[in-house]
Structures are given as C-alpha cells and as structure tokens.
Design an enzyme around this catalytic site. Structure first.
Site, PDB file in Angstrom:
ATOM      1  N   ALA A  31     -43.484 -24.563  70.720  1.00  0.00           N
ATOM      2  CA  ALA A  31     -44.885 -24.156  70.718  1.00  0.00           C
ATOM      3  C   ALA A  31     -45.440 -24.411  69.322  1.00  0.00           C
ATOM      4  O   ALA A  31     -44.691 -24.446  68.337  1.00  0.00           O
ATOM      5  CB  ALA A  31     -45.002 -22.681  71.078  1.00  0.00           C
TER       6      ALA A  31
ATOM      7  N   GLY B 192     -40.215 -23.885  72.826  1.00  0.00           N
ATOM      8  CA  GLY B 192     -40.986 -24.237  74.014  1.00  0.00           C
ATOM      9  C   GLY B 192     -40.656 -25.627  74.539  1.00  0.00           C
ATOM     10  O   GLY B 192     -40.827 -25.892  75.732  1.00  0.00           O
TER      11      GLY B 192
ATOM     12  N   GLU C  82     -37.697 -25.128  76.647  1.00  0.00           N
ATOM     13  CA  GLU C  82     -38.147 -24.373  77.831  1.00  0.00           C
ATOM     14  C   GLU C  82     -38.931 -25.265  78.792  1.00  0.00           C
ATOM     15  O   GLU C  82     -38.810 -25.135  80.013  1.00  0.00           O
ATOM     16  CB  GLU C  82     -38.989 -23.179  77.368  1.00  0.00           C
ATOM     17  CG  GLU C  82     -38.152 -22.185  76.570  1.00  0.00           C
ATOM     18  CD  GLU C  82     -38.976 -21.111  75.880  1.00  0.00           C
ATOM     19  OE1 GLU C  82     -39.848 -21.460  75.047  1.00  0.00           O
ATOM     20  OE2 GLU C  82     -38.778 -19.924  76.172  1.00  0.00           O
TER      21      GLU C  82
ATOM     22  N   GLU D  68     -36.473 -19.573  68.025  1.00  0.00           N
ATOM     23  CA  GLU D  68     -37.535 -18.577  67.840  1.00  0.00           C
ATOM     24  C   GLU D  68     -37.094 -17.368  67.008  1.00  0.00           C
ATOM     25  O   GLU D  68     -37.890 -16.762  66.287  1.00  0.00           O
ATOM     26  CB  GLU D  68     -38.043 -18.078  69.200  1.00  0.00           C
ATOM     27  CG  GLU D  68     -38.876 -19.089  69.968  1.00  0.00           C
ATOM     28  CD  GLU D  68     -38.069 -19.968  70.911  1.00  0.00           C
ATOM     29  OE1 GLU D  68     -36.828 -20.083  70.726  1.00  0.00           O
ATOM     30  OE2 GLU D  68     -38.671 -20.538  71.830  1.00  0.00           O
TER      31      GLU D  68
HETATM   32  C1  HXC Z   1     -46.274 -26.804  64.604  1.00  0.00           C
HETATM   33  C2  HXC Z   1     -44.750 -28.370  63.911  1.00  0.00           C
HETATM   34  C3  HXC Z   1     -43.775 -27.808  64.752  1.00  0.00           C
HETATM   35  C4  HXC Z   1     -44.132 -26.673  65.542  1.00  0.00           C
HETATM   36  C5  HXC Z   1     -42.904 -29.471  63.700  1.00  0.00           C
HETATM   37  N1  HXC Z   1     -44.171 -29.399  63.290  1.00  0.00           N
HETATM   38  N2  HXC Z   1     -42.626 -28.512  64.591  1.00  0.00           N
HETATM   39  N3  HXC Z   1     -45.978 -27.861  63.860  1.00  0.00           N
HETATM   40  N4  HXC Z   1     -45.388 -26.209  65.430  1.00  0.00           N
HETATM   41  N5  HXC Z   1     -43.264 -26.091  66.393  1.00  0.00           N
HETATM   42  C6  HXC Z   1     -44.848 -30.275  62.317  1.00  0.00           C
HETATM   43  C7  HXC Z   1     -44.439 -29.962  60.887  1.00  0.00           C
HETATM   44  O1  HXC Z   1     -45.169 -28.888  60.400  1.00  0.00           O
HETATM   45  C8  HXC Z   1     -44.772 -31.259  60.201  1.00  0.00           C
HETATM   46  O2  HXC Z   1     -46.164 -31.353  59.981  1.00  0.00           O
HETATM   47  C9  HXC Z   1     -44.438 -32.294  61.271  1.00  0.00           C
HETATM   48  O3  HXC Z   1     -44.448 -31.604  62.525  1.00  0.00           O
HETATM   49  C10 HXC Z   1     -43.064 -32.912  61.066  1.00  0.00           C
HETATM   50  O4  HXC Z   1     -42.107 -31.872  60.998  1.00  0.00           O
HETATM   51  P1  HXC Z   1     -41.070 -31.688  59.783  1.00  0.00           P
HETATM   52  O5  HXC Z   1     -40.682 -30.275  59.757  1.00  0.00           O
HETATM   53  O6  HXC Z   1     -41.622 -32.285  58.541  1.00  0.00           O
HETATM   54  O7  HXC Z   1     -39.876 -32.626  60.310  1.00  0.00           O
HETATM   55  P2  HXC Z   1     -38.327 -32.467  59.972  1.00  0.00           P
HETATM   56  O8  HXC Z   1     -38.130 -32.093  58.524  1.00  0.00           O
HETATM   57  O9  HXC Z   1     -37.693 -33.704  60.482  1.00  0.00           O
HETATM   58  O10 HXC Z   1     -37.836 -31.222  60.842  1.00  0.00           O
HETATM   59  C11 HXC Z   1     -37.864 -31.282  62.246  1.00  0.00           C
HETATM   60  C12 HXC Z   1     -37.682 -29.845  62.819  1.00  0.00           C
HETATM   61  C13 HXC Z   1     -38.700 -28.908  62.193  1.00  0.00           C
HETATM   62  C14 HXC Z   1     -36.247 -29.366  62.548  1.00  0.00           C
HETATM   63  C15 HXC Z   1     -37.867 -29.962  64.352  1.00  0.00           C
HETATM   64  O11 HXC Z   1     -40.012 -29.487  62.294  1.00  0.00           O
HETATM   65  C16 HXC Z   1     -38.763 -27.562  62.816  1.00  0.00           C
HETATM   66  O12 HXC Z   1     -37.920 -26.713  62.566  1.00  0.00           O
HETATM   67  N6  HXC Z   1     -39.834 -27.301  63.609  1.00  0.00           N
HETATM   68  C17 HXC Z   1     -40.041 -26.013  64.223  1.00  0.00           C
HETATM   69  C18 HXC Z   1     -39.045 -25.787  65.353  1.00  0.00           C
HETATM   70  C19 HXC Z   1     -39.248 -24.414  65.965  1.00  0.00           C
HETATM   71  O13 HXC Z   1     -39.069 -23.369  65.312  1.00  0.00           O
HETATM   72  N7  HXC Z   1     -39.640 -24.368  67.239  1.00  0.00           N
HETATM   73  C20 HXC Z   1     -39.870 -23.145  67.971  1.00  0.00           C
HETATM   74  C21 HXC Z   1     -41.323 -22.783  67.860  1.00  0.00           C
HETATM   75  S1  HXC Z   1     -41.640 -21.210  68.623  1.00  0.00           S
HETATM   76  P3  HXC Z   1     -46.783 -31.242  58.504  1.00  0.00           P
HETATM   77  O14 HXC Z   1     -48.223 -31.598  58.735  1.00  0.00           O
HETATM   78  O15 HXC Z   1     -46.592 -29.819  58.102  1.00  0.00           O
HETATM   79  O16 HXC Z   1     -46.031 -32.201  57.671  1.00  0.00           O
HETATM   80  C22 HXC Z   1     -41.689 -21.531  70.254  1.00  0.00           C
HETATM   81  C23 HXC Z   1     -41.997 -20.360  71.105  1.00  0.00           C
HETATM   82  C24 HXC Z   1     -42.130 -20.751  72.543  1.00  0.00           C
HETATM   83  O17 HXC Z   1     -41.514 -22.610  70.709  1.00  0.00           O
HETATM   84  C25 HXC Z   1     -42.569 -19.585  73.324  1.00  0.00           C
HETATM   85  C26 HXC Z   1     -43.938 -19.750  73.879  1.00  0.00           C
HETATM   86  C27 HXC Z   1     -44.415 -18.553  74.667  1.00  0.00           C
END
Ligand code: HXC
Length: 257
Positions: A65, A108, A111, A131
């Site tokens: 998400a 997400g 999921e 998460e």
């Molecule tokens: C918003 C995101 C994002 C996310 C990545 N980006 N994941 N933006 N939400 N979930 C953006 C980063 O901010 C960045 O933009 C660009 O995408 C590239 O990501 P990087 O982090 O620079 O890439 P990298 O270093 O290769 O790392 C990849 C990664 C990391 C390991 C996947 O991006 C990461 O940890 N992302 C979050 C993963 C996460 O926690 N997902 C769960 C979310 S909560 P900028 O512009 O900043 O450079 C969820 C809840 C669901 O999903 C429930 C719903 C009800």
C-alpha cells in the site's frame, strides 16, 4: 479505456492488467485500487475474456500500500472512508485471475497476489508482509489468506518478523503455484491463461467459486456448494458439447455458455 495507473490489453481471450507506477514500485494508492478493480470488473463482464493476468514490472509486482498516502490518516478516517474496501471486489471477480509476480510483492502487494486464483512467480520474486516494521499489521487479508496458504506457523514468522520469502521458498511453502525464469514470466503467464481461457466459461466460474468456498467455509458447506455447482453445469450448452465431443472422439467447440 484509459487508466492513470495501469495498462490494460487483450491478448486473445486473456485480459492483461499491468500495474504502472514505476516511480513508486507500483505502490497501491487509491487510484490504483479504482483502476485495477474497474479494469478487472470490465474484463469479468466480458464473455470474450476467460482469464485475467495481473502483473507489475520486473522490479516490483507491488511494494505494498502507498505508505505516503496513508501515513497521516487517523483510525476513524481509515474506518469511515473504508480506504481499502474496494479491493474486496477484485477478490470477488469470477473470471480466473493469475498474478504474474516479478520482484517485490510486499504488504498489500503480497495480499493482492493472494487475491488471485493462481500465483506464477519469476525466480526474482520476493514475498513478504513487512507491515509490522511500520507499526501496523497486514490489512488486506495478509493475516488470513497467508495462514490458509502456508499454515499458521510459517505465516506467523513472516507477519511478526517482516522477513521476505524467495520465490523458491514461497513455492515450497505453497504460496506460489509455479516458479519460472524471470525472462519467461510474461510468456508463461499468457500460456497458462490461454489454457484456462480455452475452457468453458460456465465451468470456470463454477470452479473459481467452489475454490473460494473451500478457503472460506467448512468442509460440509464446501461439499454442499460443490454438489450444487456441479449439477448446475449440466444445464449448460458447453457441458453437452464437452461430453458429446468426448464420445465422438473430436475436439470440443465451446461457446462459453
Ligand atoms: C510508497 C513506496 C513504497 C510504498 C516503495 N516506494 N515502496 N512509496 N509506498 N509501499 C517508493 C520509494 O519511496 C521510492 O520513491 C521508490 O518507490 C523506490 O523505492 P526505494 O525504496 O528507493 O527502492 P529500494 O531501495 O530498491 O527498496 C525497495 C523496497 C523498499 C525494499 C521494496 O522500497 C521498501 O521497503 N518499500 C516499502 C515496503 C513496505 O513496507 N510495504 C508495506 C506497506 S504497508 P522516492 O520518491 O522516495 O525515491 C501495506 C499495508 C497493506 O502494504 C494493508 C492495506 C490495508
């Protein structure tokens, strides 16, 4: 139709939905939810489509998400706006859905893949529910579908540590239907989807519904549902054609009705 965050395409009887927010690793914001659900429902309403492939980029199926979009929301806003509620309509699509996962399927994203009927993974795929590290828990089925897919102890380890599974680990755990070389993923997804889409649509709908009931209900309820759905197919033209073709030793010509 033009969508802001996805690309759609029809290849024969297969509908493709490609998540297309490369700048955010396909993070699932509200617009993505609207686009994916609208596109999937349009394919679902089209009898010319017998399978849907949902995919992302090589680097990411979806990294979860959109954290930046939801960060400032309050609990009551999340509840009242039912911020992610429309995703349940994607899970309810009757047409068989295949998630073709390359790279990250996190939060997400994992999921969303689990809302599909089949998960095909590139060897580069990584599945996880990170998460917990953000101070929340999975909110789109991660604690529920993952337990059913891989069992409570494997699911608990992923949900509590945020650790990612490799494609091979995910396959061994039962989360992934099949692992293929990354370069072959689109072709393999299309091939699998074409095989499915060539089957009679009424039977496909009955099968996806029955498979869903299996994970949602008791064995007794599921068996009752299956028996009714099985009987109902004997009123379809494609059942008569399929069985006549067998008897006449020829290929069936399904009309998907
Ligand atoms: C918003 C995101 C994002 C996310 C990545 N980006 N994941 N933006 N939400 N979930 C953006 C980063 O901010 C960045 O933009 C660009 O995408 C590239 O990501 P990087 O982090 O620079 O890439 P990298 O270093 O290769 O790392 C990849 C990664 C990391 C390991 C996947 O991006 C990461 O940890 N992302 C979050 C993963 C996460 O926690 N997902 C769960 C979310 S909560 P900028 O512009 O900043 O450079 C969820 C809840 C669901 O999903 C429930 C719903 C009800």
């Amino acid at each position: 139709t033009d969508y802001a965050t996805i690309l759609t395409e029809t290849r024969g009887r297969v509908g493709w939905i490609t998540l297309n927010r490369p700048e955010a690793l396909n993070a699932l914001n509200a617009q993505v939810m609207h686009d994916v659900v609208d596109a999937a429902e349009a394919f679902d309403a089209d009898a010319g489509i017998g399978a849907i492939v949902l995919t992302g980029s090589e680097r990411a199926f979806a990294a979860g998400a959109d954290i930046k979009e939801m960060e400032a929301l309050s609990g009551s806003e999340m509840l009242l706006a039912d911020h992610f509620g429309k995703w349940s309509r994607f899970a309810a699509v009757r047409t068989p859905t295949i998630a073709a996962v390359s790279g990250y399927a996190l939060g997400g994203g994992c999921e969303l893949a689990m809302m599909c009927d089949i998960i095909l993974a590139a060897d580069s795929a990584r599945f996880g529910q990170p998460e917990i590290g953000l101070g929340v828990i999975p909110g789109l089925g991660g604690t529920q579908r993952l337990v059913r897919a891989i069992g409570s102890f494997k699911a608990a380890e992923l949900v509590l540590t945020g650790r990612q599974l490799t494609a091979d680990e995910a396959e061994r755990a039962g989360l992934v239907s099949r692992v293929v070389a990354a370069a072959d993923l689109p072709d393999e997804a299309q091939r699998t989807a074409e095989t499915i889409a060539s089957k009679p649509l009424p039977a496909l709908y009955a099968a996806t519904a029955a498979l869903d009931v299996a994970v949602e209900s008791t064995l007794a309820e599921g068996l009752r549902f299956e028996r009714q759905a099985f009987a109902g197919l004997f009123d379809t033209a494609d059942q008569k054609e399929g069985m006549a073709a067998f008897r006449e030793k020829r290929a069936p010509e399904f009309r998907h009705r």
